[in-house]
Design a protein around this motif. Structure first.
Motif, PDB file in Angstrom:
ATOM      1  N   LEU A 168      87.135  73.916  28.834  1.00 17.54           N
ATOM      2  CA  LEU A 168      88.528  74.872  28.553  1.00 17.54           C
ATOM      3  C   LEU A 168      88.910  75.418  29.688  1.00 17.54           C
ATOM      4  N   LYS A 169      87.722  76.514  30.149  1.00 15.14           N
ATOM      5  CA  LYS A 169      87.788  77.295  31.626  1.00 15.14           C
ATOM      6  C   LYS A 169      88.032  76.375  32.761  1.00 15.14           C
ATOM      7  N   ALA A 170      88.095  75.429  32.710  1.00  7.94           N
ATOM      8  CA  ALA A 170      87.680  74.445  34.055  1.00  7.94           C
ATOM      9  C   ALA A 170      86.261  74.652  34.560  1.00  7.94           C
ATOM     10  N   ARG A 171      85.108  74.450  33.724  1.00  7.94           N
ATOM     11  CA  ARG A 171      83.346  74.737  34.260  1.00  7.94           C
ATOM     12  C   ARG A 171      82.740  73.902  34.573  1.00  7.94           C
ATOM     13  N   GLN A 172      83.212  72.354  34.455  1.00 12.16           N
ATOM     14  CA  GLN A 172      82.472  71.730  35.067  1.00 12.16           C
ATOM     15  C   GLN A 172      83.150  70.930  36.163  1.00 12.16           C
ATOM     16  N   PRO A 173      82.609  70.107  37.194  1.00 16.05           N
ATOM     17  CA  PRO A 173      83.441  69.343  38.312  1.00 16.05           C
ATOM     18  C   PRO A 173      83.718  68.289  38.124  1.00 16.05           C
ATOM     19  N   THR A 174      82.577  67.678  37.251  1.00 12.57           N
ATOM     20  CA  THR A 174      82.673  66.381  37.491  1.00 12.57           C
ATOM     21  C   THR A 174      82.666  65.456  35.490  1.00 12.57           C
ATOM     22  N   LEU A 175      82.836  64.254  35.390  1.00 16.44           N
ATOM     23  CA  LEU A 175      82.735  63.797  33.700  1.00 16.44           C
ATOM     24  C   LEU A 175      80.701  63.248  33.601  1.00 16.44           C
ATOM     25  N   ASP A 176      80.432  62.773  34.666  1.00 11.98           N
ATOM     26  CA  ASP A 176      79.213  62.748  34.022  1.00 11.98           C
ATOM     27  C   ASP A 176      78.131  64.124  33.918  1.00 11.98           C
ATOM     28  N   ASP A 177      78.669  65.465  34.771  1.00 10.45           N
ATOM     29  CA  ASP A 177      77.914  65.960  34.669  1.00 10.45           C
ATOM     30  C   ASP A 177      78.805  67.013  33.172  1.00 10.45           C
ATOM     31  N   PHE A 178      79.323  67.019  32.927  1.00  7.62           N
ATOM     32  CA  PHE A 178      80.265  67.020  31.532  1.00  7.62           C
ATOM     33  C   PHE A 178      79.092  66.808  30.203  1.00  7.62           C
ATOM     34  N   ALA A 179      78.769  65.445  30.591  1.00  6.20           N
ATOM     35  CA  ALA A 179      78.909  64.868  29.791  1.00  6.20           C
ATOM     36  C   ALA A 179      76.996  64.531  29.004  1.00  6.20           C
ATOM     37  N   ALA A 180      76.400  65.151  30.485  1.00  5.54           N
ATOM     38  CA  ALA A 180      75.201  65.845  30.483  1.00  5.54           C
ATOM     39  C   ALA A 180      74.650  66.683  30.067  1.00  5.54           C
ATOM     40  N   ASP A 181      75.838  68.050  30.103  1.00  2.73           N
ATOM     41  CA  ASP A 181      75.611  69.296  29.416  1.00  2.73           C
ATOM     42  C   ASP A 181      76.444  69.416  27.616  1.00  2.73           C
ATOM     43  N   ALA A 182      77.243  67.893  27.291  1.00  6.09           N
ATOM     44  CA  ALA A 182      77.518  68.317  26.303  1.00  6.09           C
ATOM     45  C   ALA A 182      76.159  67.300  25.075  1.00  6.09           C
ATOM     46  N   LEU A 183      75.422  66.391  26.231  1.00  8.64           N
ATOM     47  CA  LEU A 183      74.439  65.885  25.103  1.00  8.64           C
ATOM     48  C   LEU A 183      73.174  66.830  25.029  1.00  8.64           C
ATOM     49  N   GLN A 184      73.049  67.587  25.957  1.00 12.20           N
ATOM     50  CA  GLN A 184      71.893  68.801  26.081  1.00 12.20           C
ATOM     51  C   GLN A 184      72.868  69.962  25.037  1.00 12.20           C
ATOM     52  N   GLY A 185      74.294  70.825  25.658  1.00 12.27           N
ATOM     53  CA  GLY A 185      74.342  71.575  24.582  1.00 12.27           C
ATOM     54  C   GLY A 185      74.315  70.984  23.398  1.00 12.27           C
ATOM     55  N   ASP A 186      75.151  70.496  23.187  1.00 11.38           N
ATOM     56  CA  ASP A 186      75.840  70.159  21.507  1.00 11.38           C
ATOM     57  C   ASP A 186      74.306  69.190  20.991  1.00 11.38           C
ATOM     58  N   MET A 187      74.370  68.629  21.803  1.00 12.53           N
ATOM     59  CA  MET A 187      73.291  67.749  21.001  1.00 12.53           C
ATOM     60  C   MET A 187      71.805  67.235  20.957  1.00 12.53           C
ATOM     61  N   GLY A 188      72.236  68.585  21.845  1.00  8.70           N
ATOM     62  CA  GLY A 188      70.226  68.131  22.335  1.00  8.70           C
ATOM     63  C   GLY A 188      70.030  67.422  22.530  1.00  8.70           C
ATOM     64  N   ILE A 189      70.633  66.038  23.453  1.00 12.66           N
ATOM     65  CA  ILE A 189      69.348  65.181  23.822  1.00 12.66           C
ATOM     66  C   ILE A 189      69.494  65.570  25.599  1.00 12.66           C
ATOM     67  N   THR A 190      68.027  65.554  25.554  1.00  9.88           N
ATOM     68  CA  THR A 190      68.057  66.158  27.407  1.00  9.88           C
ATOM     69  C   THR A 190      68.109  64.613  28.179  1.00  9.88           C
ATOM     70  N   SER A 191      68.186  64.456  29.304  1.00  7.88           N
ATOM     71  CA  SER A 191      68.783  64.111  29.859  1.00  7.88           C
ATOM     72  C   SER A 191      68.463  64.056  31.196  1.00  7.88           C
ATOM     73  N   ALA A 192      68.613  62.861  33.014  1.00  8.78           N
ATOM     74  CA  ALA A 192      67.390  63.023  34.138  1.00  8.78           C
ATOM     75  C   ALA A 192      68.820  64.008  34.606  1.00  8.78           C
ATOM     76  N   LEU A 193      69.868  64.167  34.279  1.00 13.15           N
ATOM     77  CA  LEU A 193      70.171  64.961  34.834  1.00 13.15           C
ATOM     78  C   LEU A 193      70.081  67.058  34.373  1.00 13.15           C
ATOM     79  N   ARG A 194      69.899  66.448  33.054  1.00 11.11           N
ATOM     80  CA  ARG A 194      70.209  67.871  32.570  1.00 11.11           C
ATOM     81  C   ARG A 194      68.807  68.076  30.886  1.00 11.11           C
ATOM     82  N   PRO A 195      67.514  68.080  32.403  1.00 15.24           N
ATOM     83  CA  PRO A 195      66.393  67.726  31.750  1.00 15.24           C
ATOM     84  C   PRO A 195      65.651  69.095  30.997  1.00 15.24           C
TER      85      PRO A 195
END
Ligand code: HEC
Ligand code: HEC
Length: 365
Positions: A168-195
């Motif tokens: 909503l405030k253009a805080r993420q540059p790419t969709l893989d970054d967004f997916a990793a951020d959403a997995l981590q922040g919304d679902m508590g799923i850590t990934s190789a991108l957001r461990p």
């Protein structure tokens, strides 16, 4: 998206399934989370039903308190927790305010990623010359994920300063970054991108699944799915709608089309005109729409111009879904101090017939 080759078509189907699959505790859900699947907040790639609640600590004047010491685990409410842990709820204090963020539609987002940086800088420079108050700016943000060496879409490294486009405030540059951020922040799923697990009241650094929950391939599959969702087909309703849209200067921010990069890896999206009706810039929309939260360089009053894509599938509008109709959404652009005030005033001055024609054009986008 039409015309994808077999490899991209398979990527779409793989990511589509992952997008709607609820994660379980055994998959690494939590320790705290908001929803168990992407689809829980982006049903049928549209808005909701799930949403995110953000907390803001304010002073007596209602201004955000620097550092927000009352919110040691951050500003995101995470109302669910795995067995034995505690959810992250808003403290019941008079100086903590809650702001809702509705899940945004994710249709046509590959187009947004494909637009060249030069286009965004060109539009921002052109707006700086305007005299009607419209002056969007790019939101420069720091790349917060680990590097994603398997991605053909970019080679951003941790700490790089890049142009934000998503959120909503253009805080993420790419969709893989967004997916990793959403997995981590919304679902508590850590990934190789957001461990790292999000901060939580129990101080847990892991959940029921030991270590990092998913690999970069899963993040990339979900991101590719979002990249490949088409803009829903638009019906050509003739020249009147586009003429009115330009006449009342909606097109200053909701730029009908922007050029994409020649080297974007999805051939359908490369070197093309992206018909997205946004400038991807953030604009000061005045105190009535402000939430007081900053994202990168975006202030508490700034929001990214919403892409006008698939509006006919949405039931509520604006960042928190406060507008129940397109007409109400446009009227709410006109608050004191909003960059869009002049445009909203022109909209209000239209004849009833012209306004209806403009609104049905919006519904066709
Ligand atoms: C709890 C609800 C929720 C869940 C779960 C969720 N999202 Fe979102 N999503 C949001 C909200 C709210 C925003 C706007 C966020 C912001 O800017 O702060 C958003 C924004 C986005 C955007 C940006 C779209 C744009 O136009 O900029 C993408 C892409 C996205 N989500 C993808 C995903 C993916 C992929 C998942 C699953 C891994 C996911 N979301 C899970 C609520 C959710
Ligand atoms: C100064 C830039 C600017 C101008 C001019 C502008 N808008 Fe917007 N528009 C925005 C921003 C920023 C948002 C997101 C605001 C929010 O979510 O609180 C938005 C949101 C919207 C939405 C809601 C979309 C959604 O997904 O919820 C619609 C519809 C819309 N604008 C239509 C228009 C129309 C029609 C005009 C012309 C009368 C117009 N806008 C003029 C910046 C602008």
């Amino acid at each position: 998206m039409r015309g994808l080759d077999a490899a991209w078509g398979a990527r779409f189907l793989e990511g589509d399934a992952l997008f709607d699959t609820p994660f379980r505790e055994a998959d690494g859900l939590g320790p705290v989370y908001i929803r168990a699947s992407c689809g829980g907040c982006h049903q049928a790639a549209t808005r909701g039903p799930g949403f995110v609640e953000r907390m803001v600590q304010v002073d007596a004047a209602g201004e955000p308190v620097p550092g927000m010491p009352a919110l040691p685990y951050g500003t995101v409410v995470r109302p669910f927790a795995i067995t034995g842990a505690h959810p992250l709820l808003a403290p019941s204090r008079a100086d903590v305010r809650l702001h809702q963020r509705a899940g945004i539609p994710v249709m046509g987002r590959g187009w947004l990623e494909a637009i060249s940086d030069a286009e965004l800088l060109r539009v921002a420079a052109a707006q700086a010359q305007r005299t009607d108050g419209v002056s969007g700016r790019v939101n420069r943000v720091t790349w917060r994920s680990e590097a994603n060496p398997d991605s053909p879409f970019h080679d951003f490294q941790p700490g790089a300063v890049v142009i934000g486009r998503f959120g909503l405030k253009a805080r993420q540059p790419t969709l893989d970054d967004f997916a990793a951020d959403a997995l981590q922040g919304d679902m508590g799923i850590t990934s190789a991108l957001r461990p790292v697990e999000p901060p939580n009241p129990d101080g847990l650094t892991d959940d029921a699944k030991a270590g990092v929950d998913v690999d970069a391939a899963l993040v990339n599959a979900i991101a590719d799915y979002v990249r490949l969702i088409a803009i829903p087909p638009r019906q050509d309703m003739g020249p009147r709608g586009p003429r009115l849209f330009a006449q009342v200067t909606c097109d200053a921010c909701h730029v009908p089309s922007l050029k994409t990069r020649a080297d974007y890896p999805v051939p359908q999206l490369a070197n093309a005109d992206a018909p997205v009706f946004t400038d991807l810039l953030v604009h000061d929309m005045g105190p009535a729409l402000a939430d007081g939260l900053t994202d990168g360089e975006a202030t508490g009053r700034e929001w990214r111009t919403s892409p006008l894509v698939g509006l006919r599938f949405l039931k509520a509008f604006l960042h928190d879904g406060r507008a129940q109709s397109l007409d109400e959404a446009v009227r709410l652009h006109g608050g004191a101090g909003s960059e869009a005030k002049a445009s909203a005033d022109l909209y209000l001055a239209l004849s009833d017939d012209d306004r209806a024609a403009l609104l049905s054009y919006l519904s066709s986008l």
